[in-house]
Scaffold this active site. Sequence first.
Site, PDB file in Angstrom:
ATOM      1  N   TRP A  27      18.707   7.367  48.275  1.00  0.00           N
ATOM      2  CA  TRP A  27      19.663   7.053  46.952  1.00  0.00           C
ATOM      3  C   TRP A  27      20.022   7.929  46.003  1.00  0.00           C
ATOM      4  O   TRP A  27      20.970   7.944  45.173  1.00  0.00           O
ATOM      5  CB  TRP A  27      18.941   5.817  46.199  1.00  0.00           C
ATOM      6  CG  TRP A  27      17.760   5.950  45.307  1.00  0.00           C
ATOM      7  CD1 TRP A  27      16.764   6.865  45.999  1.00  0.00           C
ATOM      8  CD2 TRP A  27      17.624   5.736  44.186  1.00  0.00           C
ATOM      9  NE1 TRP A  27      15.740   7.073  44.661  1.00  0.00           N
ATOM     10  CE2 TRP A  27      16.396   6.343  43.622  1.00  0.00           C
ATOM     11  CE3 TRP A  27      18.103   5.052  43.475  1.00  0.00           C
ATOM     12  CZ2 TRP A  27      15.863   6.312  42.384  1.00  0.00           C
ATOM     13  CZ3 TRP A  27      17.658   4.839  41.899  1.00  0.00           C
ATOM     14  CH2 TRP A  27      16.457   5.386  41.571  1.00  0.00           C
ATOM     15  N   ASP A  28      19.164   9.015  46.260  1.00  0.00           N
ATOM     16  CA  ASP A  28      19.600  10.214  45.099  1.00  0.00           C
ATOM     17  C   ASP A  28      21.107  10.593  45.394  1.00  0.00           C
ATOM     18  O   ASP A  28      21.426  10.928  44.198  1.00  0.00           O
ATOM     19  CB  ASP A  28      18.614  11.431  45.635  1.00  0.00           C
ATOM     20  CG  ASP A  28      17.304  11.266  45.785  1.00  0.00           C
ATOM     21  OD1 ASP A  28      16.903  10.284  46.007  1.00  0.00           O
ATOM     22  OD2 ASP A  28      16.315  12.428  45.687  1.00  0.00           O
ATOM     23  N   GLU A  38       7.988   3.636  42.444  1.00  0.00           N
ATOM     24  CA  GLU A  38       7.073   3.550  43.473  1.00  0.00           C
ATOM     25  C   GLU A  38       5.890   3.181  43.188  1.00  0.00           C
ATOM     26  O   GLU A  38       5.046   3.221  44.163  1.00  0.00           O
ATOM     27  CB  GLU A  38       7.617   4.753  44.455  1.00  0.00           C
ATOM     28  CG  GLU A  38       9.196   4.430  44.948  1.00  0.00           C
ATOM     29  CD  GLU A  38       9.473   5.838  45.751  1.00  0.00           C
ATOM     30  OE1 GLU A  38       8.603   6.810  45.887  1.00  0.00           O
ATOM     31  OE2 GLU A  38      10.448   5.781  46.447  1.00  0.00           O
ATOM     32  N   LYS A  46       5.745   5.366  37.862  1.00  0.00           N
ATOM     33  CA  LYS A  46       6.121   6.692  38.384  1.00  0.00           C
ATOM     34  C   LYS A  46       7.476   7.286  37.772  1.00  0.00           C
ATOM     35  O   LYS A  46       7.654   8.438  37.586  1.00  0.00           O
ATOM     36  CB  LYS A  46       6.280   6.757  40.014  1.00  0.00           C
ATOM     37  CG  LYS A  46       6.630   8.165  40.688  1.00  0.00           C
ATOM     38  CD  LYS A  46       6.788   7.802  42.259  1.00  0.00           C
ATOM     39  CE  LYS A  46       7.231   9.048  42.723  1.00  0.00           C
ATOM     40  NZ  LYS A  46       7.566   8.976  44.159  1.00  0.00           N
ATOM     41  N   GLN A  47       8.509   6.477  37.852  1.00  0.00           N
ATOM     42  CA  GLN A  47       9.847   7.030  37.496  1.00  0.00           C
ATOM     43  C   GLN A  47      10.527   5.897  36.847  1.00  0.00           C
ATOM     44  O   GLN A  47      10.310   4.849  36.977  1.00  0.00           O
ATOM     45  CB  GLN A  47      10.413   7.569  38.464  1.00  0.00           C
ATOM     46  CG  GLN A  47      10.807   6.516  39.419  1.00  0.00           C
ATOM     47  CD  GLN A  47      11.446   7.146  40.992  1.00  0.00           C
ATOM     48  OE1 GLN A  47      10.506   7.344  41.686  1.00  0.00           O
ATOM     49  NE2 GLN A  47      12.396   7.378  41.212  1.00  0.00           N
TER      50      GLN A  47
HETATM   51  C1  BGC Z   1      11.063   9.342  44.645  1.00  0.00           C
HETATM   52  C2  BGC Z   1      12.476   8.706  45.168  1.00  0.00           C
HETATM   53  C3  BGC Z   1      13.477   9.591  45.896  1.00  0.00           C
HETATM   54  C4  BGC Z   1      12.628  10.662  46.850  1.00  0.00           C
HETATM   55  C5  BGC Z   1      13.635  11.506  47.099  1.00  0.00           C
HETATM   56  C6  BGC Z   1      10.708  10.247  45.588  1.00  0.00           C
HETATM   57  O1  BGC Z   1       9.472  11.026  44.938  1.00  0.00           O
HETATM   58  O2  BGC Z   1      10.322   8.310  44.095  1.00  0.00           O
HETATM   59  O3  BGC Z   1      13.102   7.932  44.159  1.00  0.00           O
HETATM   60  O4  BGC Z   1      14.542   9.035  46.255  1.00  0.00           O
HETATM   61  O5  BGC Z   1      11.626  11.256  46.132  1.00  0.00           O
HETATM   62  O6  BGC Z   1      13.906  12.530  46.099  1.00  0.00           O
END
Ligand code: BGC
Length: 757
Positions: A336-337, A476, A576-577
């Site tokens: 999704w980035d 996550e 986490k984010q």
């Molecule tokens: C993040 C995801 C991201 C992925 C790739 C993961 O650590 O939690 O949101 O899509 O890294 O960058």
Amino acid sequence: MLNLSVLTESSFDSERLNKYASIMCCSNGYLGVRATHEEHYTQQTRGMYLAGLYHRAGRNENNELVNLPDILGVELYLDGENFSLVSGTILRWERELAFANGELRRCVIWRSSKGKRYRISSRRFVSMDKLSLIALQFSVTPLDGSAQMSLTTGIDATQTNSGRQHLDEVSVRVFDQQYIQGVYETQDRASEVVISASCQLDNESESWFTAKNRRLNCHHSFEAEEGQKVTFEKIVWITHRSDKTLSQASFARNNLRDLTVYAAKGYDALLEMTTCAWENIWQASRVTVHSEHTEDQLALDYAVWHLNTMMPAQDERCSIGAKGLTGEGYKGHVFWDTEIFLLPFYLFTSPQHARHLLRYRWLNLPGAREKARRNGWSGALFPWESASNGQEETPEFAAINIRTGVRQKVASALAEHHIAADIAWAVVAYWQATHDSAFMRNEGLSLLIETASFWIARATEINGRLEIHDVIGPDEYTEHVNNNAYTNYLAWHNVAHALQFLRHFERKDERFTQAAQHFLKRLWLPEPNKAGVIPQDDTFMSKPAIDLSRYKNTAGKQIILLDYSRSEVNEMQILKQADVVMLTYLLPEKFTRPQCLANLTYYEPLTIHDSSLSRSVHGIVAARCGEIASAYQFWREGAAIDLGNEPHSSDDGIHAAATGAIWSGVIQGFAGVTIVDGELHLSPRLPDPWQRLQFPIKWRTANLNIIVENQTLMVNTTEPITLTVWGKTLTIIDSQTFAVDDFSLPLCGTATTGGEA
Ligand code: BGC
């Protein structure tokens, strides 16, 4: 003439070999070559990748971006001694990547253990003008008397992805004592790669060629006088294909023919061509800032340079992986980035590239339909990680516990479903910024309706309302929850726009219309509490919180997972984010400014920022709320993800999304460029250390140049546009200047009443 930054590596540091190989990686969206040194170091991961060239190396493996044969390696003997910076003495060191044209340069003065000094310099670039072309020059000058030297370079097909070999060597050839060629095939026979190189030394030498154990080499042995610079030039041409309309022999012949044409021009003329191509790119996308901190401009040039070099403009079957083409992290997969963190840059600087990225998803709809169907839903559920054909590529298991032998399942593919709504969000943003009806009527509408159908099927009727259960939001660290606010709001947005565009294009689909209306009326959207805080999910607010300062200080390293198991983390208020903050960023018209601030204030202490995607979003929301000092702090921390001091943060590739976030933090944060209800808003407020900001953006058919300086905002446009500046809507014909206090300062949440969608 633009005065572009240069990224320097200040010393040779064996700890940082891979970090610099990633951040100085040269690419053009078609191919990427890690910035490894010519001489070998066992710790350094060499890497060259072609966009879209994925292959599965064997049972229990996933498709991954194939690491191609190495063409950079040069083995150099100086008076019998192997040149390596881990022996002898480095007397002078310069290494830099020039963003103006993407040339990577190094100059070393080295004293061998025998006490003789030599100057060794090299330069190289990946062409932005001819996508198959890489050019290299390597020079040696003896500084203490004459020297006997030998140099070996070629095409080294012993390269692997950490031991996984994807390519079979089909043939190796030498032509006219100057050109070498290797033809390779992926082991499943689906793709072929041809690499040809012209090798020329500007000095008399004894030269010969060898081919052994997957290494095709050309060797030169020669003498040079003291002070005599001997230069070796290598021009490389790389092509690949997965359709077999031509015979392999013709495909290889064409590759060699093109190489000979461009090799004849020589390094400097080829560099000139790529420099011209870069001038146009910079014109359309450079962001200039006058800051007390010179590294701010460097961060912006770094970001915009990489954003331009990762875009696979030549082939719509390719999108951008989480590391671009700079390394093997995440196996080159697309997340999704791309739609959420990268697409805004393309949307505002080269909308045709945003369209390309969405067409990649559209071309992969069959895989998304299949994933939804296999799980018992209708519509399209895009894979959490995808490669070339739209299948789910997320590895089933994460690292193994070597004491128990048990592998931990990766839950993202099973429950991180927000990606479907993220893609839909990007489709809507693309329409708003371009009004491209041709795309929207066809690809855009299919993407919206199929993802909307998935959400309609995915929701569950509970006590008279629709809920979405068992998902993972962007955060996550919180898995398998019900009614994740981010997911529910984005799904609502997805379905609402599918319905809106169905009507807009006067398509009739009674069944879908009814189902969508029902969904929109009944879907539960977690409501803000009295303080304005939206619960992240049904159970989040009842979980205990702990002091996270220790983990926030080492953000990015996921140290918390050493102290607590994943299931323990799941049972606490630990992010986490960005999650709800992310929601207020993506849908600013849904929330009032106090609500945005309330959520930022509540969730920030609970967020470790262990993902590189996190801090920048907090920064943009802080800027929109007028918290400029804290936004600037977040922005600088975000810029340090690749460019900071941490030696290993980018070993397996840059954080592509973080480069998007560097750009977004400035344009969507400090400049306040926001799409609200489909219209363009601007409300700049610069951080204290900045005196001036200038950038170009495209909006529909207009090209805008925006300058913020000394409490004034100047907008130049090639066509009349309607714009909302600091909350006041007006039409600008060609150019207009505003004083900062012309208008009151509202923003972020632009909603006047809270919470309702
Ligand atoms: C993040 C995801 C991201 C992925 C790739 C993961 O650590 O939690 O949101 O899509 O890294 O960058």
